[in-house]
Design an enzyme around this catalytic site. Structure first.
Site, PDB file in Angstrom:
ATOM      1  N   HIS A  55     -14.630 -17.738 -15.000  1.00 47.73           N
ATOM      2  CA  HIS A  55     -13.341 -18.248 -15.472  1.00 47.73           C
ATOM      3  C   HIS A  55     -13.100 -19.636 -14.880  1.00 47.73           C
ATOM      4  O   HIS A  55     -13.684 -20.002 -13.854  1.00 47.73           O
ATOM      5  CB  HIS A  55     -12.212 -17.316 -15.043  1.00 47.73           C
ATOM      6  CG  HIS A  55     -12.201 -16.010 -15.772  1.00 47.73           C
ATOM      7  ND1 HIS A  55     -11.092 -15.206 -15.799  1.00 47.73           N
ATOM      8  CD2 HIS A  55     -13.151 -15.355 -16.484  1.00 47.73           C
ATOM      9  CE1 HIS A  55     -11.356 -14.108 -16.497  1.00 47.73           C
ATOM     10  NE2 HIS A  55     -12.606 -14.184 -16.925  1.00 47.73           N
ATOM     11  N   GLU A  57     -10.615 -20.986 -13.201  1.00 45.61           N
ATOM     12  CA  GLU A  57     -10.126 -21.064 -11.828  1.00 45.61           C
ATOM     13  C   GLU A  57     -11.234 -20.741 -10.821  1.00 45.61           C
ATOM     14  O   GLU A  57     -11.356 -21.410  -9.784  1.00 45.61           O
ATOM     15  CB  GLU A  57      -8.949 -20.092 -11.615  1.00 45.61           C
ATOM     16  CG  GLU A  57      -7.729 -20.405 -12.458  1.00 45.61           C
ATOM     17  CD  GLU A  57      -7.744 -19.734 -13.831  1.00 45.61           C
ATOM     18  OE1 GLU A  57      -6.670 -19.698 -14.465  1.00 45.61           O
ATOM     19  OE2 GLU A  57      -8.806 -19.248 -14.287  1.00 45.61           O
ATOM     20  N   CYS A  85      -5.545 -14.785 -14.530  1.00 49.31           N
ATOM     21  CA  CYS A  85      -5.717 -13.333 -14.621  1.00 49.31           C
ATOM     22  C   CYS A  85      -5.749 -12.755 -13.204  1.00 49.31           C
ATOM     23  O   CYS A  85      -5.833 -13.504 -12.224  1.00 49.31           O
ATOM     24  CB  CYS A  85      -7.015 -13.009 -15.369  1.00 49.31           C
ATOM     25  SG  CYS A  85      -8.507 -13.328 -14.404  1.00 49.31           S
ATOM     26  N   CYS A  88      -8.700 -14.056 -11.032  1.00 50.72           N
ATOM     27  CA  CYS A  88      -8.533 -15.437 -10.600  1.00 50.72           C
ATOM     28  C   CYS A  88      -7.404 -15.574  -9.582  1.00 50.72           C
ATOM     29  O   CYS A  88      -7.519 -16.339  -8.617  1.00 50.72           O
ATOM     30  CB  CYS A  88      -8.287 -16.336 -11.806  1.00 50.72           C
ATOM     31  SG  CYS A  88      -9.735 -16.460 -12.883  1.00 50.72           S
TER      32      CYS A  88
END
Length: 158
Positions: A55, A57, A85, A88
């Site tokens: 992801h 991040e 999310c 993250c």
């Protein structure tokens, strides 16, 4: 919002938009900032790398840590094009980042097909009630390693 905060968020949003053209993953971008300078960048690369943890991040945090030569990002901020999310968000806390700025909400992400509700729901359940079957085994053997750690005179700073 300061001009610098706006510029940092624009960079995160720009990264998320570039990803649409690359088709490496979802439309998410993030930057990590220390002392007003971007020290880490990331955009979602789940499809490119076949890595469900890739992801924006997470990749921005990894990039920042590599650039600074540390696993702790005290004094840093992260700017994300979307509300992180749970994975993250956990990484943001583990990295010890001081502030989080985000653009779209998790509900906005849901509207375009990115539904994190399962994760938010599952985290609140006890292990035996989660949808992923979770079985504790070999606790005593695992505890032996913990006991060795506990007895160390000098431990790395976590």
């Amino acid at each position: 919002m300061t001009d610098l905060e706006k510029a940092n968020m624009i960079e995160a949003i720009t990264l998320s938009g570039k990803n649409i053209q690359k088709a490496h993953g979802g439309p998410f971008g993030a930057v990590v900032v220390k002392d007003g300078e971007i020290i880490g960048r990331g955009y979602n690369q789940v499809l490119l790398t076949n890595d469900p943890t890739a992801h924006a991040e997470i990749l921005a945090i990894r990039n920042a840590c590599a650039n600074l030569g540390t696993y702790q990002l005290f004094g840093c901020e992260i700017y994300s094009s979307c509300e992180p999310c749970p994975m993250c968000l956990g990484a943001i806390y583990w990295a010890r980042i001081d502030r989080l700025f985000f653009g779209c909400t998790r509900n906005d992400a849901l509207e375009i097909g990115f539904d994190d509700s399962l994760f938010y729901d599952e985290i609140q359940l006890s292990a035996e009630k989660r949808s992923v079957q979770t079985i504790q085994i070999m606790r005593n053997e695992s505890m032996e390693v913990f006991e060795k750690w506990k007895k160390l005179q000098i431990k790395p700073d976590y």
